[in-house]
Design an enzyme around this catalytic site. Structure first.
Site, PDB file in Angstrom:
ATOM      1  N   ARG A  23       0.845  -1.190   0.000  1.00  0.00           N
ATOM      2  CA  ARG A  23       0.000   0.000   0.000  1.00  0.00           C
ATOM      3  C   ARG A  23       0.881   1.240   0.000  1.00  0.00           C
ATOM      4  NH1 ARG A  23      -3.140  -3.080  -1.436  1.00  0.00           N
ATOM      5  NH2 ARG A  23      -5.154  -3.704  -0.571  1.00  0.00           N
TER       6      ARG A  23
ATOM      7  N   HIS B  85       1.024  -0.257 -10.377  1.00  0.00           N
ATOM      8  CA  HIS B  85       0.070  -1.048  -9.582  1.00  0.00           C
ATOM      9  C   HIS B  85      -0.314  -2.332 -10.326  1.00  0.00           C
ATOM     10  CE1 HIS B  85      -3.088  -0.642  -6.173  1.00  0.00           C
ATOM     11  NE2 HIS B  85      -2.821  -1.910  -6.410  1.00  0.00           N
TER      12      HIS B  85
END
Length: 310
Positions: free
Chosen positions: A225, A273
């Protein structure tokens, strides 16, 4: 009477998931109606992703559970209108994808691949890397994804230390926990992998103080994250040489703005990502199994502890 399953996720996913959910629910013996539109008081289950737009669960008077398509639930865990069980996504495809990505980038650092791939300067420098058992790795976060990555790296004979909030028992992995364990884990991390959840307790887990605990020149890999890292502290550590290189897949703002200093820093690799992705075929099976369990009166799997945020 069929159960009503509301699909609330990115609209482009509906034609992908609708036939899969229909198939697997039928195979599980669950009579169900699946739609992107129901009156809220007629919905039994919500298949959920934050980009579906659903924010207020208070009208869903007969709702039994919310079943997330995402592994991370930080965008819904603190929703005060949600009073039913919340399950996060844990599925084979997502776990395998993350393991492959982590192992690949660990091997890239361990073997020094960048030197031979990006620098073809005519200099013959036969410096062989150490063997895997001579390389100390640390994984922060030993949930489903972290444990899978730790097991895979241990199977390659790396010396793997893992850290988590509570003690874990993983064959081949030294498991540490608590504040003292964190300091110990970081102090030995030649390569550090971040797979912690995004919670108030983990925000800026890597900051000026914790970065200073790493061996000088350590490599950092973050597929977890974005908020786990204090960006300014990491840039300072990169500039000073305390951190040798960072491979970052997740960020506080995504897409990462074109003018962000990570893009141009010589010791940062940015990936968009892509470390792991929810695979519809396997994710739909997980969702349907939880619906089957709910209808059979069995416990749901992969439930979120909302006081902890994961």
């Amino acid at each position: 009477m069929p159960v009503n399953v509301l699909f609330s996720a990115r609209p482009a996913l509906w034609p992908v998931y609708e036939p899969l959910l229909t198939r697997y629910l039928a195979e599980a013996g669950v009579e169900a109606e699946i739609s992107t539109e129901f009156d809220p008081d007629q919905v039994d289950y919500v298949v959920y992703a934050p980009n579906g737009g659903l924010l207020d669960f208070s009208p869903f008077s007969r709702l039994k559970a919310v079943l997330s398509l995402w592994a991370g639930v930080e965008k819904i865990a603190d929703n005060d209108t949600l009073s039913v069980p919340l399950a996060r996504m844990v599925d084979h495809g997502l776990t395998q994808g993350m393991t492959e990505w982590v192992v690949g980038h660990v091997l890239r650092y361990h073997l020094g691949m960048d030197r031979h791939i990006t620098i073809q300067d005519g200099v013959w420098a036969p410096d062989a890397p150490p063997l895997a058992q001579q390389r100390n790795l640390c994984i922060l976060g030993l949930g489903a994804l972290g444990e899978a990555a730790a097991r895979a790296l241990a199977s390659l004979n790396f010396t793997v230390t893992g850290w988590s909030r509570t003690a874990k028992d993983i064959p081949g992995v030294t498991s540490l926990h608590g504040p003292d364990g964190l300091r110990d884990a970081l102090s030995r991390a030649e390569i550090l992998v971040l797979l912690l959840p995004d919670t108030a307790a983990t925000e800026n887990a890597l900051n000026a103080e914790t970065l200073a605990l790493l061996p000088k020149g350590a490599r950092i890999i973050n597929p977890g994250r974005g908020p786990l890292i204090d960006d300014e502290a990491l840039l300072d550590a990169l500039n000073s040489g305390q951190v040798g290189h960072a491979t970052l897949d997740v960020f506080r703002v995504e897409p990462l703005p074109p003018d962000h200093p990570y893009w141009s820093h010589p010791n940062v690799t940015v990936t968009p990502h892509i470390a792991s992705e929810t695979r519809p075929v396997t994710a739909a099976q997980v969702i349907c199994e939880n619906i089957r369990r709910g209808e059979a009166g069995e416990p749901f799997v992969h439930l979120v502890d909302r006081t902890l945020g994961y």
